[in-house]
Scaffold this motif. Structure first.
Motif, PDB file in Angstrom:
ATOM      1  N   ARG A   1       0.830  -1.216   0.000  1.00  0.00           N
ATOM      2  CA  ARG A   1       0.000   0.000   0.000  1.00  0.00           C
ATOM      3  C   ARG A   1       0.859   1.258   0.000  1.00  0.00           C
ATOM      4  N   VAL A   2       1.933   1.247   0.772  1.00  0.00           N
ATOM      5  CA  VAL A   2       2.825   2.414   0.779  1.00  0.00           C
ATOM      6  C   VAL A   2       3.472   2.598  -0.585  1.00  0.00           C
TER       7      VAL A   2
ATOM      8  N   LEU B   1       3.123   5.878  -2.991  1.00  0.00           N
ATOM      9  CA  LEU B   1       4.261   6.669  -3.473  1.00  0.00           C
ATOM     10  C   LEU B   1       4.181   6.887  -4.987  1.00  0.00           C
TER      11      LEU B   1
ATOM     12  N   GLY C   1       8.595   3.163  -5.195  1.00  0.00           N
ATOM     13  CA  GLY C   1       7.299   2.580  -4.889  1.00  0.00           C
ATOM     14  C   GLY C   1       7.013   1.326  -5.682  1.00  0.00           C
TER      15      GLY C   1
END
Length: 388
Positions: A283-284, A288, A316
Motif C-alpha cells: 500500500r505504501v 508513493l 514505490g
C-alpha cells in the motif's frame, strides 16, 4: 509426490552471485535500445524496420515466460538455469557476429527466450531462502534484476561509443559464460515439485489463477503499477526532447541512474515485508507511485522535479513488486515457477500496455497526459491492494 524443498543454503556469496546473474540476464534484453541508430546505419534499414529488434526481443521474452518458465517446477531448476545461461551465451555471441539484419532479428528472438533465465533464478532464491528471510533475499536479487534493467542502457551506449556495438554483445557473452560454472557449483540440485506433463503444467497456471485470490490481486495491482512504470520510461526521451525541457539523449540515458536509486530499496522493502507483513509495504509503494505522478501532472515543468519523480515512483514500484513476490511465493511452494510466470506475465502485459498508452496519450494530449495515466493506474493498484 510430496514436494520436499532443498535445505536453505542461501548465504551472502550465493545471493550476490544470483543477483549478478539475474541482472546480466535481464540486461541482455535492453542492450539494443541505445544501439538502434548504429545498427540502422550499419545495416542500411530505416527507423521502422530497426524498431523490430527490441520488439522481437520483448516478444521472445514474453513467450518464454509463459511457455518455458513453468518447467522450473517439473525439472531440476539448477539444470534449467545452466542450460538457459548457455543458450544466452550462444545468442549473444551470434548477435555479436551477425552478418545481416535478418540474422539480428533471429538473434533478438533468441536473446529474449534465453534471458528468461532471470525468471528461473528468482524462484530459486525464494526456495533456498529461510522463510523468515525470504522477502529480504528476494529483494536483494531483485535489486540485481532492476539494476540490470536500468543500467544496461548506460553500459551499452558507453561501450559501443568506445569499441563498437559488436563489443557490447561479445563482452556480454563472455561475462555470462564466466558465470556458468559458478552457478553450477553454487546451486544445489532442486527436486522436481511435480511430475505433470507439459500441457498440464501450462493449464495448471489457469487453475492457480482461479484458486488463489492473493495471486490475482498481486498480479493485477503490480500490472497496473507496471503500466505507470512503462508509460514513464518509454516516453521519457521524447518528453525531455520537447520544448518544455529541451534535453538530448544523454540526459535521457542518465535518468537510468535516478531509477537505479529507487531500485536499491528492494532489499529494505523485502526485509520490512518479512517483519511487518507485505500488505502494508504494498500500500505504501502504490501510494508513493500515485503521489509522484500526481505531483508531476500539476506542477510546473522542472527537470529536477522529473528526477525526483523518477526516484520516488521507482522506489514505490520496486517495493510493491518485492512484497507481491513475497505474497505469491508463499501460496504454494511446489508451484513457485508457475506462480512467478503468472505474476510476471501480467506485469509484462502491463508494461506493453503502458508503453502503448503512454505514447498515444503523449501524441494526442502532450506530456502531462503521461503522469495522469500513471496516477490513475497507481490509484487502481492502491484500491486493489486495500482489498482482502
Amino acid at each position: 509426490m510430496q514436494y520436499t524443498p532443498p535445505n536453505p543454503t542461501l548465504g551472502p556469496a550465493l545471493t550476490l552471485l544470483l543477483a549478478t546473474a539475474t541482472g546480466l540476464a535481464v540486461a541482455s534484453i535492453y542492450y539494443v535500445q541505445p544501439l538502434l541508430g548504429l545498427l540502422s546505419a550499419q545495416f542500411g534499414v530505416g527507423s521502422a524496420a530497426i524498431g523490430l529488434l527490441p520488439t522481437l526481443t520483448q516478444l521472445g521474452y514474453g513467450a518464454a515466460i509463459l511457455l518455458l518458465s513453468p518447467l522450473g517446477d517439473r525439472y531440476d531448476r539448477r539444470r534449467i538455469i545452466v542450460v538457459k545461461a548457455a543458450a544466452l551465451v550462444v545468442a549473444l555471441a551470434f548477435t555479436a557476429a551477425a552478418p545481416s539484419f535478418a540474422a539480428l532479428c533471429v538473434a533478438s528472438v533468441a536473446i529474449g527466450l534465453a534471458a528468461t533465465l532471470a525468471q528461473d533464478l528468482v524462484p530459486a532464491v525464494a526456495t533456498l531462502a529461510p522463510e523468515a528471510q525470504r522477502g529480504k533475499r528476494v529483494g536483494q536479487v531483485m535489486t540485481g534484476l532492476l539494476l540490470g534493467i536500468l543500467l544496461s542502457r548506460v553500459a551499452s551506449g558507453s561501450l559501443a561509443a568506445l569499441a563498437g556495438w559488436r563489443a557490447v554483445y561479445g563482452g556480454a557473452a563472455l561475462v555470462v559464460a564466466l558465470l556458468m560454472p559458478l552457478l553450477w557449483r553454487g546451486l544445489p540440485r532442486f527436486q522436481p515439485a511435480t511430475q505433470a506433463g507439459y500441457g498440464e503444467l501450462l493449464w495448471s497456471m489457469a487453475r492457480l489463477w482461479t484458486q488463489h485470490a492473493p495471486l490475482r490481486r498481486a498480479a493485477l495491482a503490480q500490472g497496473l503499477l507496471s503500466v505507470a512504470f512503462s508509460a514513464f520510461w518509454s516516453t521519457l526521451a521524447l518528453v525531455l526532447a520537447g520544448p518544455e525541457f529541451g534535453q538530448g539523449s544523454a540526459v535521457a540515458g542518465a535518468f537510468g541512474l535516478a531509477g537505479a536509486a529507487g531500485a536499491l530499496i528492494a532489499p529494505l522493502a523485502g526485509g520490512l515485508a518479512d517483519r511487518r507483513g507485505p500488505q502494508a509495504v504494498i500500500r505504501v509503494g502504490a501510494l508513493l507511485v500515485f503521489a509522484a505522478f500526481a505531483v508531476q501532472a500539476v506542477a510546473p515543468a522542472s527537470l529536477w522535479l522529473l528526477v525526483a519523480v523518477a526516484v520516488v515512483f521507482d522506489l514505490g514500484v520496486q517495493a510493491a513488486l518485492v512484497s507481491h513476490q513475497s505474497v505469491v511465493y508463499s501460496l504454494d511452494p511446489a508451484s513457485r515457477s508457475r506462480l512467478n510466470a503468472v505474476l510476471v506475465g501480467v506485469m509484462f502485459a502491463g508494461m506493453a500496455s503502458g508503453a502503448a498508452l503512454g505514447s498515444a496519450l503523449l501524441g494526442a494530449f502532450g506530456w502531462r497526459a503521461v503522469p495522469v495515466l500513471g496516477a490513475v493506474a497507481a490509484l487502481g493498484a492502491l484500491v486493489i491492494a486495500r482489498r482482502r
